[in-house]
Write an enzyme that holds these catalytic residues in place. Structure first.
Site, PDB file in Angstrom:
ATOM      1  N   HIS A  53     -20.208  14.749 -12.366  1.00  0.00           N
ATOM      2  CA  HIS A  53     -19.295  14.485 -13.618  1.00  0.00           C
ATOM      3  C   HIS A  53     -19.426  12.739 -13.009  1.00  0.00           C
ATOM      4  O   HIS A  53     -20.100  11.622 -12.404  1.00  0.00           O
ATOM      5  CB  HIS A  53     -18.087  14.082 -12.755  1.00  0.00           C
ATOM      6  CG  HIS A  53     -16.894  15.714 -13.555  1.00  0.00           C
ATOM      7  ND1 HIS A  53     -15.697  15.573 -13.246  1.00  0.00           N
ATOM      8  CD2 HIS A  53     -18.058  16.899 -13.754  1.00  0.00           C
ATOM      9  CE1 HIS A  53     -15.778  17.291 -13.500  1.00  0.00           C
ATOM     10  NE2 HIS A  53     -17.026  17.548 -13.970  1.00  0.00           N
ATOM     11  N   GLU A  55     -17.917   9.816 -12.202  1.00  0.00           N
ATOM     12  CA  GLU A  55     -17.635   9.494 -10.377  1.00  0.00           C
ATOM     13  C   GLU A  55     -18.315   9.966  -9.815  1.00  0.00           C
ATOM     14  O   GLU A  55     -18.704   9.319  -8.390  1.00  0.00           O
ATOM     15  CB  GLU A  55     -15.784   9.761 -10.379  1.00  0.00           C
ATOM     16  CG  GLU A  55     -15.196   9.184 -11.511  1.00  0.00           C
ATOM     17  CD  GLU A  55     -14.917   9.899 -12.570  1.00  0.00           C
ATOM     18  OE1 GLU A  55     -14.109   9.527 -13.492  1.00  0.00           O
ATOM     19  OE2 GLU A  55     -15.987  11.127 -12.469  1.00  0.00           O
ATOM     20  N   CYS A  83     -10.561  14.102 -13.027  1.00  0.00           N
ATOM     21  CA  CYS A  83     -10.156  14.708 -12.392  1.00  0.00           C
ATOM     22  C   CYS A  83     -10.315  15.021 -11.508  1.00  0.00           C
ATOM     23  O   CYS A  83     -10.540  14.439 -10.362  1.00  0.00           O
ATOM     24  CB  CYS A  83     -11.265  16.164 -12.889  1.00  0.00           C
ATOM     25  SG  CYS A  83     -13.190  15.938 -11.778  1.00  0.00           S
ATOM     26  N   CYS A  86     -13.420  14.895  -9.179  1.00  0.00           N
ATOM     27  CA  CYS A  86     -13.418  13.606  -8.925  1.00  0.00           C
ATOM     28  C   CYS A  86     -12.729  12.553  -7.735  1.00  0.00           C
ATOM     29  O   CYS A  86     -13.243  11.763  -7.277  1.00  0.00           O
ATOM     30  CB  CYS A  86     -14.193  13.259  -9.969  1.00  0.00           C
ATOM     31  SG  CYS A  86     -15.731  13.721 -10.479  1.00  0.00           S
TER      32      CYS A  86
END
Length: 156
Positions: A53, A55, A83, A86
């Protein structure tokens, strides 16, 4: 932290990064709160790996480029609320501040995939620290990225 950072400047860069993946525009930059320098960037590349992701990609970029940086002075900018995975990566990295654009509620409203557990709640359950969250920086601009994803999904 030393400098007062221009949150909009860094979020604009996160939005630029996010445009690199129009199907998952989760862009992220990590800046030094001391110097105002962008130290790392990340873009969602979940096609390559489901844990890549924006991040997590930015944290990995930071660790690769700046392994000795003091994480306690860093600020992470992201186009959408992280999320839980992350949020955990940010916590384990010791980054104390997150600035975000789009909220989970907005992703949910667009019918986009999400895990309905805010980063602040993940941080609040952490036994070894936590992070502070600043919400809604360039929120309309960030929302527009995800609205376009939802619009294309409905049109398919």
């Amino acid at each position: 932290m030393g400098k007062v950072l221009d949150h909009e400047r860094f979020m604009r860069r996160a939005i630029e990064v996010a445009r690199g993946n129009p199907d998952a525009p989760f862009g992220c930059v990590i800046a030094s709160g001391e110097t105002g320098e962008i130290l790392a960037e990340g873009l969602n590349d979940a096609e390559k790996s489901p844990i890549l992701h924006g991040e997590t990609a930015a944290v990995m970029d930071l660790l690769e480029k700046r392994p000795d940086v003091d994480h306690s002075g860093l600020v992470l900018y992201t186009t959408a609320e992280p999320c839980p995975m992350c949020s955990g990566a940010i916590l384990w990295s010791g980054i104390p501040q997150i600035v975000l654009g789009t909220r989970i509620e907005t992703l949910k409203g667009f019918g986009l995939p999400h895990i309905d557990l805010p980063g602040e709640e993940v941080s609040g359950r952490c036994s070894f620290g936590g992070f502070e969250v600043t919400y809604g920086v360039l929120e309309k601009d960030c929302d527009a990225l995800f609205e376009e994803v939802a619009r294309r999904a409905v049109g398919s």
